[in-house]
Design a protein around this motif. Structure first.
Motif, PDB file in Angstrom:
ATOM      1  N   PRO A 150       0.810  -1.229   0.000  1.00 27.21           N
ATOM      2  CA  PRO A 150       0.000   0.000   0.000  1.00 27.21           C
ATOM      3  C   PRO A 150       0.843   1.279   0.000  1.00 27.21           C
ATOM      4  O   PRO A 150       0.443   2.281  -0.614  1.00 27.21           O
ATOM      5  CB  PRO A 150      -0.830  -0.113   1.274  1.00 27.21           C
ATOM      6  N   ILE A 151       1.996   1.243   0.678  1.00 31.17           N
ATOM      7  CA  ILE A 151       2.867   2.430   0.672  1.00 31.17           C
ATOM      8  C   ILE A 151       3.352   2.713  -0.751  1.00 31.17           C
ATOM      9  O   ILE A 151       3.379   3.847  -1.222  1.00 31.17           O
ATOM     10  CB  ILE A 151       4.082   2.201   1.603  1.00 31.17           C
ATOM     11  N   ARG A 152       3.748   1.634  -1.429  1.00 29.37           N
ATOM     12  CA  ARG A 152       4.224   1.759  -2.808  1.00 29.37           C
ATOM     13  C   ARG A 152       3.104   2.327  -3.697  1.00 29.37           C
ATOM     14  O   ARG A 152       3.326   3.161  -4.563  1.00 29.37           O
ATOM     15  CB  ARG A 152       4.649   0.364  -3.298  1.00 29.37           C
ATOM     16  N   GLN A 153       1.864   1.844  -3.466  1.00 36.54           N
ATOM     17  CA  GLN A 153       0.737   2.333  -4.269  1.00 36.54           C
ATOM     18  C   GLN A 153       0.523   3.823  -4.052  1.00 36.54           C
ATOM     19  O   GLN A 153       0.226   4.559  -4.992  1.00 36.54           O
ATOM     20  CB  GLN A 153      -0.541   1.555  -3.918  1.00 36.54           C
ATOM     21  N   THR A 154       0.685   4.268  -2.789  1.00 39.54           N
ATOM     22  CA  THR A 154       0.525   5.703  -2.524  1.00 39.54           C
ATOM     23  C   THR A 154       1.637   6.503  -3.194  1.00 39.54           C
ATOM     24  O   THR A 154       1.389   7.549  -3.796  1.00 39.54           O
ATOM     25  CB  THR A 154       0.516   5.968  -1.003  1.00 39.54           C
ATOM     26  N   PHE A 155       2.862   5.995  -3.106  1.00 37.35           N
ATOM     27  CA  PHE A 155       3.971   6.641  -3.834  1.00 37.35           C
ATOM     28  C   PHE A 155       3.589   6.801  -5.305  1.00 37.35           C
ATOM     29  O   PHE A 155       3.715   7.883  -5.882  1.00 37.35           O
ATOM     30  CB  PHE A 155       5.244   5.774  -3.762  1.00 37.35           C
ATOM     31  N   ASP A 156       3.128   5.695  -5.902  1.00 39.04           N
ATOM     32  CA  ASP A 156       2.792   5.722  -7.338  1.00 39.04           C
ATOM     33  C   ASP A 156       1.664   6.717  -7.621  1.00 39.04           C
ATOM     34  O   ASP A 156       1.729   7.476  -8.594  1.00 39.04           O
ATOM     35  CB  ASP A 156       2.379   4.319  -7.822  1.00 39.04           C
ATOM     36  N   ASP A 157       0.632   6.707  -6.757  1.00 40.53           N
ATOM     37  CA  ASP A 157      -0.506   7.623  -6.966  1.00 40.53           C
ATOM     38  C   ASP A 157      -0.040   9.075  -6.917  1.00 40.53           C
ATOM     39  O   ASP A 157      -0.420   9.894  -7.754  1.00 40.53           O
ATOM     40  CB  ASP A 157      -1.566   7.415  -5.861  1.00 40.53           C
ATOM     41  N   GLN A 199       1.921   0.311  12.240  1.00 41.39           N
ATOM     42  CA  GLN A 199       2.836  -0.837  12.306  1.00 41.39           C
ATOM     43  C   GLN A 199       2.506  -1.921  11.274  1.00 41.39           C
ATOM     44  O   GLN A 199       3.381  -2.680  10.864  1.00 41.39           O
ATOM     45  CB  GLN A 199       2.834  -1.449  13.717  1.00 41.39           C
ATOM     46  N   VAL A 200       1.242  -2.002  10.846  1.00 39.56           N
ATOM     47  CA  VAL A 200       0.880  -3.063   9.885  1.00 39.56           C
ATOM     48  C   VAL A 200       1.632  -2.906   8.570  1.00 39.56           C
ATOM     49  O   VAL A 200       1.801  -3.875   7.833  1.00 39.56           O
ATOM     50  CB  VAL A 200      -0.650  -3.129   9.613  1.00 39.56           C
ATOM     51  N   PHE A 201       2.107  -1.704   8.274  1.00 33.10           N
ATOM     52  CA  PHE A 201       2.872  -1.503   7.037  1.00 33.10           C
ATOM     53  C   PHE A 201       4.196  -2.267   7.048  1.00 33.10           C
ATOM     54  O   PHE A 201       4.748  -2.584   6.014  1.00 33.10           O
ATOM     55  CB  PHE A 201       3.190  -0.017   6.833  1.00 33.10           C
ATOM     56  N   PHE A 202       4.702  -2.508   8.245  1.00 35.82           N
ATOM     57  CA  PHE A 202       6.059  -3.076   8.350  1.00 35.82           C
ATOM     58  C   PHE A 202       6.057  -4.533   8.790  1.00 35.82           C
ATOM     59  O   PHE A 202       7.104  -5.152   8.877  1.00 35.82           O
ATOM     60  CB  PHE A 202       6.896  -2.239   9.331  1.00 35.82           C
ATOM     61  N   GLN A 203       4.871  -5.063   9.095  1.00 38.07           N
ATOM     62  CA  GLN A 203       4.817  -6.440   9.616  1.00 38.07           C
ATOM     63  C   GLN A 203       4.755  -7.496   8.520  1.00 38.07           C
ATOM     64  O   GLN A 203       4.972  -8.666   8.770  1.00 38.07           O
ATOM     65  CB  GLN A 203       3.610  -6.585  10.560  1.00 38.07           C
ATOM     66  N   ASN A 204       4.458  -7.081   7.302  1.00 42.20           N
ATOM     67  CA  ASN A 204       4.416  -7.999   6.157  1.00 42.20           C
ATOM     68  C   ASN A 204       3.482  -9.186   6.371  1.00 42.20           C
ATOM     69  O   ASN A 204       3.782 -10.307   5.977  1.00 42.20           O
ATOM     70  CB  ASN A 204       5.829  -8.523   5.831  1.00 42.20           C
ATOM     71  N   ASP A 205       2.358  -8.935   6.988  1.00 41.33           N
ATOM     72  CA  ASP A 205       1.345  -9.982   7.141  1.00 41.33           C
ATOM     73  C   ASP A 205       0.553 -10.048   5.833  1.00 41.33           C
ATOM     74  O   ASP A 205      -0.107  -9.077   5.452  1.00 41.33           O
ATOM     75  CB  ASP A 205       0.425  -9.611   8.318  1.00 41.33           C
ATOM     76  N   VAL A 206       0.642 -11.212   5.159  1.00 46.83           N
ATOM     77  CA  VAL A 206       0.004 -11.292   3.837  1.00 46.83           C
ATOM     78  C   VAL A 206      -1.512 -11.091   3.910  1.00 46.83           C
ATOM     79  O   VAL A 206      -2.127 -10.657   2.945  1.00 46.83           O
ATOM     80  CB  VAL A 206       0.306 -12.623   3.099  1.00 46.83           C
ATOM     81  N   ARG A 207      -2.118 -11.401   5.062  1.00 50.81           N
ATOM     82  CA  ARG A 207      -3.566 -11.182   5.160  1.00 50.81           C
ATOM     83  C   ARG A 207      -3.903  -9.690   5.031  1.00 50.81           C
ATOM     84  O   ARG A 207      -4.947  -9.307   4.514  1.00 50.81           O
ATOM     85  CB  ARG A 207      -4.100 -11.710   6.501  1.00 50.81           C
ATOM     86  N   PHE A 208      -2.972  -8.845   5.496  1.00 52.17           N
ATOM     87  CA  PHE A 208      -3.140  -7.404   5.335  1.00 52.17           C
ATOM     88  C   PHE A 208      -2.786  -6.987   3.894  1.00 52.17           C
ATOM     89  O   PHE A 208      -3.563  -6.310   3.214  1.00 52.17           O
ATOM     90  CB  PHE A 208      -2.240  -6.672   6.340  1.00 52.17           C
ATOM     91  N   LEU A 209      -1.621  -7.457   3.438  1.00 52.43           N
ATOM     92  CA  LEU A 209      -1.115  -7.004   2.129  1.00 52.43           C
ATOM     93  C   LEU A 209      -2.032  -7.413   0.979  1.00 52.43           C
ATOM     94  O   LEU A 209      -2.176  -6.688   0.008  1.00 52.43           O
ATOM     95  CB  LEU A 209       0.299  -7.550   1.898  1.00 52.43           C
ATOM     96  N   ARG A 210      -2.658  -8.617   1.117  1.00 49.36           N
ATOM     97  CA  ARG A 210      -3.535  -9.114   0.049  1.00 49.36           C
ATOM     98  C   ARG A 210      -4.725  -8.205  -0.221  1.00 49.36           C
ATOM     99  O   ARG A 210      -5.344  -8.287  -1.270  1.00 49.36           O
ATOM    100  CB  ARG A 210      -4.084 -10.489   0.448  1.00 49.36           C
ATOM    101  N   GLN A 211      -5.060  -7.370   0.756  1.00 50.21           N
ATOM    102  CA  GLN A 211      -6.234  -6.505   0.569  1.00 50.21           C
ATOM    103  C   GLN A 211      -5.940  -5.350  -0.373  1.00 50.21           C
ATOM    104  O   GLN A 211      -6.831  -4.564  -0.691  1.00 50.21           O
ATOM    105  CB  GLN A 211      -6.684  -5.954   1.931  1.00 50.21           C
ATOM    106  N   PHE A 212      -4.684  -5.247  -0.828  1.00 52.36           N
ATOM    107  CA  PHE A 212      -4.310  -4.094  -1.670  1.00 52.36           C
ATOM    108  C   PHE A 212      -3.875  -4.512  -3.062  1.00 52.36           C
ATOM    109  O   PHE A 212      -3.057  -3.873  -3.680  1.00 52.36           O
ATOM    110  CB  PHE A 212      -3.211  -3.287  -0.989  1.00 52.36           C
ATOM    111  N   SER A 213      -4.424  -5.673  -3.553  1.00 50.73           N
ATOM    112  CA  SER A 213      -3.963  -6.138  -4.860  1.00 50.73           C
ATOM    113  C   SER A 213      -4.687  -5.380  -5.966  1.00 50.73           C
ATOM    114  O   SER A 213      -5.651  -4.706  -5.743  1.00 50.73           O
ATOM    115  CB  SER A 213      -4.193  -7.624  -4.985  1.00 50.73           C
TER     116      SER A 213
END
Ligand code: PHE
Length: 374
Positions: free
Chosen positions: A131-138, A360-374
């Motif tokens: 999600p951080i990368r997506q915001t950078f891109d946006d 903190q969820v940005f840095f924990q690399n929990d795929v359950r969180f990250l998958r919500q931003f595909s």
């Protein structure tokens, strides 16, 4: 019964067609039984030769011993007719077995070569952009559309670029909230630190480039903060800098307002409040109308909006008109130039945009969180 074909009809005591008939019937039965022994190529050949072999086959023996040696013309005719019928049956059945064995072999080889297409394939999980990368891109896309260039610079900085050239002298209180990590350097070597903001790239860019300047600087920054829901020792910023001969505060406010509407949606309003940064004068803090309650300060259920605490506004980031003192460090003509700068907190903007309440969820690399931003 086969053995009897090695003897002549005379020797067997057969005198008439009626006596011949049971012999032929017995042979047929025996042949039927033999048929079942032909199961593959090899046993089929043995079966064929036993009945049709030119020298020792049963039919050859009948021809020799029963037909040719028939004692009477009547018996010869009867033997000839029986032989013809038997031959037709034998040949047809042997051919039929051959086909069956061939087909069976084909089936067996097909079975052994079968590819089971119903097996599940190898799953290759598809990744997604953080999600951080997506915001950078946006954000990059929005500023690129306004003619800005994207540049990047070092995360390990000197105090000069991180502080002094940004008009933050040593012992200035503005350094207090930018406590950071210092490198261990050999005695006598220049001090190195992890940059506390992306602002050093304002200096590095202006040192290298003549005005006009329009840049944004996405990158990581560091501060000696203890991690909690809104703090991390490493986070992300996008610096912005525009310098030209005729830039006004109106260009500044208009640019930021455009960005906020592009980023949060066309209905979002912006406002600024006075603030302080040593490298901008005047300095401001930009706010956006609360994207959770639509700026009313009240939720749909009639409760006070917890995100903006009822104010209808959300603090976004610091910015300001470039302090002329900064131009002196980069040998720009402070009398002729105007500019503005801003420092967007990418983590904060991402949390607001997606309604995330723990950084903190940005840095924990929990795929359950990250998958919500595909
Ligand atoms: N560098 C400042 C910070 O990190 C933000 C800022 C950037 C303020 C540019 C004004 C202009 O807090």
């Amino acid at each position: 019964m086969k053995e009897k074909t090695t003897q002549t009809l005379g020797a067997l005591g057969v005198r008439s067609a009626e006596q011949l008939a049971p012999l032929i019937a017995g042979l047929r039965e025996e042949f039927e039984r033999d048929t079942t022994t032909a199961r593959d190529d090899v046993s089929w050949k043995a079966f064929r030769d036993a009945w049709l072999g030119r020298k020792s086959g049963v039919l050859a023996a009948i021809t020799e011993n029963w037909l040719k040696a028939a004692p009477t013309p009547d018996l010869k005719r009867a033997a000839g007719q029986a032989l013809n019928e038997l031959r037709a049956q034998v040949e047809a059945a042997i051919e039929e077995r051959r086909r069956a064995i061939e087909a069976g072999a084909e089936e067996a080889s097909l079975a052994s070569e079968r590819v089971d297409l119903t097996l599940p394939g190898v799953m290759r999980p598809v990744g997604s952009r953080h999600p951080i990368r997506q915001t950078f891109d946006d954000i990059e896309r929005i500023f690129l559309s306004m003619g800005y260039q994207v540049v990047s610079g070092p995360e390990i900085e000197t105090p000069y670029y991180n502080f002094e050239a940004l008009n933050i002298p040593e012992h200035h209180p503005a350094r207090d909230n930018m406590d950071t990590f210092y490198m261990e350097t050999p005695p006598g070597a220049e001090t190195r630190l992890l940059r506390t903001h992306t602002s050093p790239m304002q200096i590095r860019t202006m040192e290298k480039q003549k005005p006009p300047v329009r840049i944004i600087v996405p990158g990581k920054v560091y501060r000696r903060d203890n991690p909690d829901a809104t703090h991390s020792f490493a986070f992300h910023q996008i610096e912005g800098l525009a310098v030209d001969v005729d830039l006004t505060f109106c260009d500044f406010a208009g640019t930021i307002d455009y960005f906020i509407r592009q980023f949060f949606g066309p209905g979002t309003k912006s406002r600024f409040r006075p603030s302080y940064f040593p490298f901008t004068e005047p300095s401001v803090e930009f706010d956006a109308s609360c994207i959770f309650c639509g700026g009313s300060g009240v939720t749909g259920a009639g409760l006070t909006c917890s995100k903006c605490k009822g104010s209808g506004w959300i603090e976004l980031f610091g910015a300001g008109m470039v302090n002329p003192a900064v131009y002196h460090f980069v040998k720009y003509d402070a009398a002729k130039l105007n500019g503005f700068a801003f420092g967007l907190g990418v983590d904060r903007l991402t949390m607001l945009k997606y309604g995330i309440d723990d950084m903190q969820v940005f840095f924990q690399n929990d795929v359950r969180f990250l998958r919500q931003f595909s």
